[in-house]
Design a protein around this motif. Structure first.
Motif, PDB file in Angstrom:
ATOM      1  N   SER A   1       0.735  -1.423   0.197  1.00 47.77           N
ATOM      2  CA  SER A   1      -0.219  -0.096   0.028  1.00 47.77           C
ATOM      3  C   SER A   1       1.060   1.474  -0.102  1.00 47.77           C
ATOM      4  N   ALA A   2       0.678   2.353  -0.575  1.00 51.51           N
ATOM      5  CA  ALA A   2       1.039   3.600  -0.745  1.00 51.51           C
ATOM      6  C   ALA A   2       1.720   4.079   0.941  1.00 51.51           C
ATOM      7  N   ASP A   3       0.280   4.002   1.442  1.00 51.80           N
ATOM      8  CA  ASP A   3       0.666   4.479   2.969  1.00 51.80           C
ATOM      9  C   ASP A   3       1.337   2.631   3.705  1.00 51.80           C
ATOM     10  N   PRO A   4       1.613   2.549   3.947  1.00 52.58           N
ATOM     11  CA  PRO A   4       2.516   1.225   4.420  1.00 52.58           C
ATOM     12  C   PRO A   4       1.551   0.967   6.178  1.00 52.58           C
ATOM     13  N   ALA A   5       1.277   1.867   6.688  1.00 49.37           N
ATOM     14  CA  ALA A   5       0.206   1.487   7.846  1.00 49.37           C
ATOM     15  C   ALA A   5      -0.863   1.160   7.161  1.00 49.37           C
ATOM     16  N   VAL A   6      -1.477   0.822   6.330  1.00 50.97           N
ATOM     17  CA  VAL A   6      -3.397   0.448   5.520  1.00 50.97           C
ATOM     18  C   VAL A   6      -2.399  -0.456   6.323  1.00 50.97           C
ATOM     19  N   TRP A   7      -1.950  -1.003   4.899  1.00 52.58           N
ATOM     20  CA  TRP A   7      -1.152  -2.926   4.547  1.00 52.58           C
ATOM     21  C   TRP A   7      -1.257  -3.424   6.171  1.00 52.58           C
ATOM     22  N   ALA A   8      -0.508  -2.670   6.691  1.00 50.30           N
ATOM     23  CA  ALA A   8       0.098  -3.152   8.108  1.00 50.30           C
ATOM     24  C   ALA A   8      -1.181  -3.741   8.729  1.00 50.30           C
ATOM     25  N   GLU A   9      -2.045  -2.502   8.941  1.00 51.73           N
ATOM     26  CA  GLU A   9      -3.302  -3.021  10.418  1.00 51.73           C
ATOM     27  C   GLU A   9      -4.272  -3.794   8.793  1.00 51.73           C
ATOM     28  N   PHE A  10      -4.225  -3.591   7.861  1.00 56.68           N
ATOM     29  CA  PHE A  10      -5.272  -4.903   7.499  1.00 56.68           C
ATOM     30  C   PHE A  10      -4.746  -6.050   7.084  1.00 56.68           C
ATOM     31  N   SER A  11      -4.041  -6.101   7.305  1.00 56.25           N
ATOM     32  CA  SER A  11      -3.313  -7.970   7.149  1.00 56.25           C
ATOM     33  C   SER A  11      -3.354  -8.493   8.957  1.00 56.25           C
TER      34      SER A  11
END
Length: 114
Positions: A45-55
């Motif tokens: 994700s462009a903002d790594p926090a979005v993917w990190a939270e989702f995963s």
């Protein structure tokens, strides 16, 4: 078909991106920009926090290996609802926008292409 976290994330992203044609809410646009998996080579994700939270939430809710398409769609809907509650800049009709394009049939079709 079993759906892994990354495939669910990608399918969710495609749905939200398609929804921006109908929903012009700035919160939806912000989430789509933040979740964009095509900005970096790793396709997260462009903002790594979005993917990190989702995963992280996906793995906390499901055992490794994947889930059914219905479970993945349900997870995405609940995750989007929580984003609207937790982050003021995502205060948008996220679930409504997602549902407008991610019907169960379309959801499975997108997943089959990933």
């Amino acid at each position: 078909m079993e759906v892994a976290a990354h495939d669910a994330f990608m399918a969710m992203y495609y749905a939200l991106e398609a929804a921006t044609d109908e929903y012009t809410d700035p919160g939806l646009k912000t989430l789509v920009e933040d979740a964009d998996p095509f900005v970096w080579k790793d396709r997260l994700s462009a903002d790594p926090a979005v993917w990190a939270e989702f995963s992280k939430e996906f793995s906390e809710n499901y055992e490794e290996g994947g889930v059914s398409p219905e479970e993945a769609r349900s997870f995405c809907r609940h995750w989007l609802a929580r984003q609207g509650q937790k982050h003021e800049f995502y205060q948008a009709p996220l679930v409504e926008a997602f549902d407008s394009v991610a019907t169960p049939q379309d959801w499975e079709a997108v997943l089959a292409e990933l």
